[in-house]
Design a protein around this motif. Structure first.
Motif, PDB file in Angstrom:
ATOM      1  N   ARG A 100       0.860  -1.188   0.000  1.00  0.00           N
ATOM      2  CA  ARG A 100       0.000   0.000   0.000  1.00  0.00           C
ATOM      3  C   ARG A 100       0.893   1.234   0.000  1.00  0.00           C
ATOM      4  N   HIS A 101       0.833   1.980  -1.068  1.00  0.00           N
ATOM      5  CA  HIS A 101       1.642   3.188  -1.191  1.00  0.00           C
ATOM      6  C   HIS A 101       0.741   4.417  -1.197  1.00  0.00           C
ATOM      7  N   ILE A 102       1.255   5.519  -0.686  1.00  0.00           N
ATOM      8  CA  ILE A 102       0.548   6.787  -0.719  1.00  0.00           C
ATOM      9  C   ILE A 102       1.510   7.883  -1.148  1.00  0.00           C
ATOM     10  N   GLY A 103       0.969   8.986  -1.652  1.00  0.00           N
ATOM     11  CA  GLY A 103       1.788  10.089  -2.128  1.00  0.00           C
ATOM     12  C   GLY A 103       2.267  10.983  -1.000  1.00  0.00           C
ATOM     13  N   VAL A 104       3.214  11.846  -1.312  1.00  0.00           N
ATOM     14  CA  VAL A 104       3.834  12.687  -0.289  1.00  0.00           C
ATOM     15  C   VAL A 104       2.836  13.655   0.325  1.00  0.00           C
TER      16      VAL A 104
END
Length: 512
Positions: free
Chosen positions: A443-447
Motif C-alpha cells: 500500500r503506497h501513498i503520495g507525499v
C-alpha cells in the motif's frame, strides 16, 4: 501539537484521490477507422448484457481523472475525419502508450454522446503515424483495460476471455508493454479465481512467503540491478547528502536506519565525510533496526566496517532485532548525549500502512528520539484504494514507467532485470491487484498524504537544498539513460520520476 487519536492514513489517501467526472477529458481524439489485428469473434457479449452492457464504467471515469493528472504533452491520433496527426519524432514511451490506450478505451464508450459502442469495437484499433509495434502494444493495453473493467463489474466470464487474449499476446521476456501486460494479466486472473473461490485463501497469503524465500538467492542480482538504474541511486544519494548537511559541525554522528539493506548509501556518506576539511569526525555509529534477515544485516555491517578502515573512519554498529515493530523502543538504541542523531527511513513506513497501530507507535518512538533530521524515501503513488479499478489504473501507470526505465537501462536478456521484475515487481503487482483486505500488504501513498500524517506529530518539513539537487542531477547525467530520469521540487521534497511519471519521493523532517 501532537494528537493521540487514531489516524487512518489509508482512508486519508482514499479521500485525497478523489474521482472526477468524465466530461473533461485530457486528450481530444476519437476512434479512427482501420484494420483488425484482434478478432472481434474472440469475444462475444452474453445475452443479458446486450441491452445495457456497461452498467458501471468505473475504469473509464478513473482513467479520465488519472489522465488529467499527467504532465506529458498531448498525443494526437488520426481522427475519423481523416485529419493527419502530428509527426512522432520518437518512439512512444510505455506511459504514453498507456495513455493512448486509455483514451481509445474511453472513446470506445463515450465518443458519441447517445451511443454505447459494442465491446467488439475495442479491437478495431488502428493509429495513423504510429509504428506497427506501437499499434500492437496499444491494442494489447486496450484489451487489458477491457478485462479489468469487466473484472471490476464482476462479469468474470467476459473478463476471462479477454485475459486469455492478453496471455496469448504477452510474454515475461518481451518488450516493456508485453511484460507489463503479462504480469497484470496474471494478477487479474488470480483475482478472478479468488473471487470465484477457485484459489484457497492461503494462496494470496503465501505470496509474501514466496517472496522472502526468493530473496535468499537474488541479492547479487538486485545489487547489480541498482548499479545500472538511476532511480534508487538518486534516492540514496539525495537522502544522505541531506543527512550530512543537517549534521554539520558534529564530531559524533549516529544514524538510526530502519531498513539498512545493502548499506551502499553509507559508502557515499563516509566518502563525503572523509573529504570534509572543516570538521573532523571522531565517530560514526549506525543502529540498524530489523525484523528479519539478521545474518544479512550482519554481513552488511561487516562490509561497511571493512570499508571504514580504508577511509580511517571509526565506525561502530548496533543491530536491534525485534520480532515486531511494536517491540521497538528508544531504550534499545544506546543514545549518547554528545552525538547528533539522524533517522533514515527508506521505503519502510508504507509497509506499516496496513498496520496503522504499528505505524502510530513507531512514529511516537521516533518522536522521543527527537533526531536532528529524519529523511524519508517512499513510493510516490496511491495504491491504497479499496476500489479495484482505482488501484489497477494507478498501478498500471506506475509500473509502466518502471518497466520503461528498466528497458532503457538494461538489455532484454539481462538476468538482473528478469530477477527484479519477476521477484519484486511481479509480486507487488499481484498483491496490489489481486489481494483484498489484510492480505493486500503493498500500500503506497503520495507525499501529500504523508504530509498530513506527519503534521500530527509536530513534524516540520525541511527543504532539500539546491546543492543536493545539483549533485543529484550530476549523478543522473552519469547514466546512459539519464535523460529520461526527472527531478521535480515539490515544496521542500524531491520527486524522482521517469518520463513525467513520479516514482519516488525524498523528504526531510524535524520535530518541533
Amino acid at each position: 501539537m501532537f494528537h493521540s487519536e487514531q489516524f487512518d492514513i489509508a482512508k486519508l489517501a482514499e479521500e485525497n484521490h478523489s474521482s472526477e467526472d468524465l466530461d473533461n477529458l485530457c486528450f481530444q481524439f476519437t476512434s479512427p477507422p482501420g484494420q483488425n489485428t484482434l478478432n472481434a469473434t474472440d469475444f462475444q457479449l452474453e445475452e443479458d448484457e446486450k441491452d445495457n452492457p456497461f452498467a458501471s464504467l468505473g475504469i473509464v471515469k478513473d482513467f479520465s481523472s488519472r489522465s488529467r493528472k499527467m504532465n506529458g504533452e498531448k498525443i494526437h491520433v488520426l481522427s475519423c475525419n481523416g485529419e493527419e496527426p502530428e509527426a512522432n519524432e520518437q518512439t512512444l514511451s510505455t506511459p504514453e502508450r498507456i495513455r493512448i490506450a486509455g483514451q481509445q478505451f474511453i472513446d470506445s464508450y463515450s465518443s458519441k454522446a447517445d451511443e454505447i459502442c459494442q465491446l467488439s469495437h475495442l479491437f478495431k484499433v488502428s493509429f495513423s503515424g504510429l509504428s506497427n509495434d506501437e499499434t500492437k502494444d496499444i491494442q494489447l493495453l486496450v484489451t487489458l483495460l477491457a478485462s479489468a473493467e469487466k473484472t471490476g463489474q464482476k462479469q468474470f466470464n467476459q473478463a476471462k476471455k479477454l485475459i486469455r487474449l492478453c496471455s496469448n499476446m504477452s510474454f515475461n521476456e518481451g518488450n516493456p508493454v508485453e511484460r507489463l501486460v503479462y504480469y497484470f494479466s496474471e494478477a487479474i486472473r488470480m483475482k478472478i479465481n479468488s473471487e470465484l473461490g477457485s484459489v484457497a485463501r492461503h494462496g494470496l497469503e503465501s505470496m509474501q512467503f514466496d517472496l522472502q524465500e526468493a530473496l535468499m538467492n537474488v541479492d547479487t542480482c538486485i545489487f547489480a540491478f541498482h548499479q545500472k538504474v538511476p532511480l534508487s541511486q538518486v534516492c540514496q544519494f539525495s537522502s544522505f547528502h541531506t543527512i550530512i548537511e543537517n549534521l554539520t559541525k558534529a564530531t559524533k554522528i549516529h544514524v538510526i536506519d530502519l531498513e539498512i539493506r545493502t548499506g551502499m548509501q553509507y559508502v557515499v556518506m563516509m566518502q563525503a565525510l572523509a573529504s570534509q576539511s572543516e570538521c573532523h569526525i571522531d565517530h560514526i555509529k549506525i543502529t540498524a533496526i530489523g525484523t528479519r534477515s539478521e545474518s544479512k544485516i550482519k554481513d552488511t555491517c561487516k562490509n561497511l566496517a571493512d570499508f571504514a578502515k580504508t577511509m580511517n573512519i571509526i565506525l561502530s554498529f548496533k543491530i536491534v532485532m525485534v520480532a515486531d515493530i511494536m517491540d521497538f523502543n528508544i531504550d534499545l538504541l544506546e543514545l549518547d548525549g554528545d552525538e547528533k542523531v539522524a533517522v533514515y527511513a527508506p521505503f519502510i513506513l508504507s509497509t506499516l500502512i496496513v498496520k496503522p497501530n504499528s505505524l502510530e507507535y513507531l512514529m511516537r518512538e521516533i518522536r522521543k528520539i527527537n533526531p536532528c533530521v529524519m529523511v524519508i524515501t517512499e513510493v510516490e503513488a496511491n495504491h491504497t484504494s479499496p476500489a479495484f479499478v482505482d488501484r489497477f489504473i494507478e498501478a498500471l501507470f506506475f509500473y509502466g514507467a518502471l518497466f520503461d526505465s528498466v528497458s532503457d537501462c538494461l538489455s532484454n536478456d539481462d538476468l538482473n532485470r528478469k530477477v527484479m521484475e519477476s521477484v519484486f515487481y511481479g509480486h507487488c503487482i499481484r498483491n496490489i491487484v489481486a489481494a483484498e483486505g489484510d492480505e493486500r500488504t503493498i500500500r503506497h501513498i503520495g507525499v501529500d498524504v504523508w504530509r498530513k500524517f506527519f503534521q500530527r506529530f509536530g513534524m516540520l518539513e525541511l527543504a532539500l537544498s539546491d546543492a543536493t539537487l545539483n549533485e543529484a542531477k550530476l549523478l543522473i547525467d552519469n547514466f546512459r539513460c539519464g535523460n529520461s530520469c526527472s527531478l521535480l521540487v515539490d515544496r521542500g521534497c524531491f520527486l524522482v520520476g521517469w518520463k513525467d511519471v513520479s516514482i519516488f519521493s525524498i523528504s526531510a523532517w524535524k520535530f518541533i
